[in-house]
Design a protein around this motif. Structure first.
Motif, mmCIF file in Angstrom:
data_model
loop_
_atom_site.group_PDB
_atom_site.id
_atom_site.type_symbol
_atom_site.label_atom_id
_atom_site.label_comp_id
_atom_site.label_asym_id
_atom_site.label_seq_id
_atom_site.Cartn_x
_atom_site.Cartn_y
_atom_site.Cartn_z
ATOM 1 N N ILE A 1 0.353 9.527 -9.389
ATOM 2 C CA ILE A 1 0.697 8.396 -8.527
ATOM 3 C C ILE A 1 0.011 7.141 -9.032
ATOM 4 O O ILE A 1 0.604 6.060 -9.104
ATOM 5 C CB ILE A 1 0.307 8.702 -7.060
ATOM 6 C CG1 ILE A 1 1.252 9.751 -6.494
ATOM 7 C CG2 ILE A 1 0.326 7.443 -6.209
ATOM 8 C CD1 ILE A 1 0.832 10.299 -5.144
ATOM 9 N N LYS A 2 -1.250 7.260 -9.411
ATOM 10 C CA LYS A 2 -2.007 6.101 -9.916
ATOM 11 C C LYS A 2 -1.381 5.562 -11.215
ATOM 12 O O LYS A 2 -1.294 4.356 -11.427
ATOM 13 C CB LYS A 2 -3.469 6.500 -10.139
ATOM 14 C CG LYS A 2 -4.329 5.416 -10.734
ATOM 15 C CD LYS A 2 -4.521 4.290 -9.765
ATOM 16 C CE LYS A 2 -5.502 3.281 -10.349
ATOM 17 N NZ LYS A 2 -5.452 2.021 -9.656
ATOM 18 N N HIS B 1 0.811 -1.223 0.000
ATOM 19 C CA HIS B 1 0.000 0.000 0.000
ATOM 20 C C HIS B 1 0.842 1.270 0.000
ATOM 21 O O HIS B 1 0.422 2.290 0.559
ATOM 22 C CB HIS B 1 -0.915 -0.002 1.226
ATOM 23 C CG HIS B 1 -1.799 -1.197 1.320
ATOM 24 N ND1 HIS B 1 -2.905 -1.355 0.518
ATOM 25 C CD2 HIS B 1 -1.731 -2.296 2.110
ATOM 26 C CE1 HIS B 1 -3.490 -2.500 0.816
ATOM 27 N NE2 HIS B 1 -2.791 -3.099 1.765
ATOM 28 N N PRO C 1 1.545 3.607 -2.294
ATOM 29 C CA PRO C 1 0.945 4.846 -2.802
ATOM 30 C C PRO C 1 -0.075 5.463 -1.832
ATOM 31 O O PRO C 1 -0.153 6.681 -1.711
ATOM 32 C CB PRO C 1 0.256 4.421 -4.098
ATOM 33 C CG PRO C 1 0.946 3.182 -4.507
ATOM 34 C CD PRO C 1 1.367 2.510 -3.241
ATOM 35 N N GLY D 1 2.280 8.085 -0.598
ATOM 36 C CA GLY D 1 2.066 8.926 -1.775
ATOM 37 C C GLY D 1 0.970 9.968 -1.623
ATOM 38 O O GLY D 1 1.194 11.157 -1.873
ATOM 39 N N VAL E 1 1.768 5.819 -12.163
ATOM 40 C CA VAL E 1 3.106 5.268 -11.934
ATOM 41 C C VAL E 1 3.035 3.906 -11.254
ATOM 42 O O VAL E 1 3.773 2.995 -11.582
ATOM 43 C CB VAL E 1 3.970 6.262 -11.107
ATOM 44 C CG1 VAL E 1 5.272 5.619 -10.684
ATOM 45 C CG2 VAL E 1 4.243 7.500 -11.934
ATOM 46 N N TRP E 2 2.126 3.754 -10.264
ATOM 47 C CA TRP E 2 2.044 2.480 -9.548
ATOM 48 C C TRP E 2 0.964 1.656 -10.114
ATOM 49 O O TRP E 2 -0.085 1.516 -9.879
ATOM 50 C CB TRP E 2 1.861 2.718 -8.051
ATOM 51 C CG TRP E 2 3.168 2.924 -7.352
ATOM 52 C CD1 TRP E 2 4.088 1.972 -7.077
ATOM 53 C CD2 TRP E 2 3.711 4.150 -6.873
ATOM 54 N NE1 TRP E 2 5.163 2.547 -6.438
ATOM 55 C CE2 TRP E 2 4.958 3.878 -6.313
ATOM 56 C CE3 TRP E 2 3.262 5.461 -6.890
ATOM 57 C CZ2 TRP E 2 5.753 4.840 -5.738
ATOM 58 C CZ3 TRP E 2 4.061 6.423 -6.333
ATOM 59 C CH2 TRP E 2 5.297 6.108 -5.757
#
Length: 115
Positions: free
Chosen positions: A111-112, A52, A54, A58, A114-115
């Motif tokens: 962020i979404k 978890h 992010p 993040g 990238v991960w």
């Protein structure tokens, strides 16, 4: 009348300093203990952070970074006013709030992606 702009300027600088203080508190309360537990290789921390990351690091960091960007922007360039065509105009407290939402949304989407 001449004291009012100087007072509001001081208030803006105080908000920026409080944002920096909030960043230090976040790092000391959340980031450093998790980093120390990770350094000791505690399995629960490794599993939690790996699964978890992010959401744990993040999104709070994006929220704080958005606040610092908006606070610094407002402290440097005075009041924030935005206009979207002829339909909507944001000024006063609504300008920084809408800009923070846009900034945070952009960071959260990044962020979404990238991960």
């Amino acid at each position: 009348m001449t004291e009012q702009p100087e007072r509001s300027h001081r208030v803006r600088h105080a908000v920026v300093w409080l944002g920096g203080l909030a960043a230090l508190v976040q790092m000391s309360v959340f980031t450093f203990p998790v980093a120390a537990a990770s350094w000791r290789r505690e399995p629960w921390v490794r599993d939690l952070v790996a699964g978890h990351f992010p959401a744990i690091v993040g999104l709070p960091s994006a929220a704080l970074a958005s606040f610092l960007i908006i606070a610094a922007f407002e402290a440097r360039f005075d009041r924030i006013k935005m206009r979207l065509g002829t339909l909507v105009e944001f000024h006063g407290a609504a300008g920084p709030i809408v800009l923070w939402i846009l900034c945070f949304t952009a960071m959260a989407m990044g962020i979404k992606l990238v991960w």
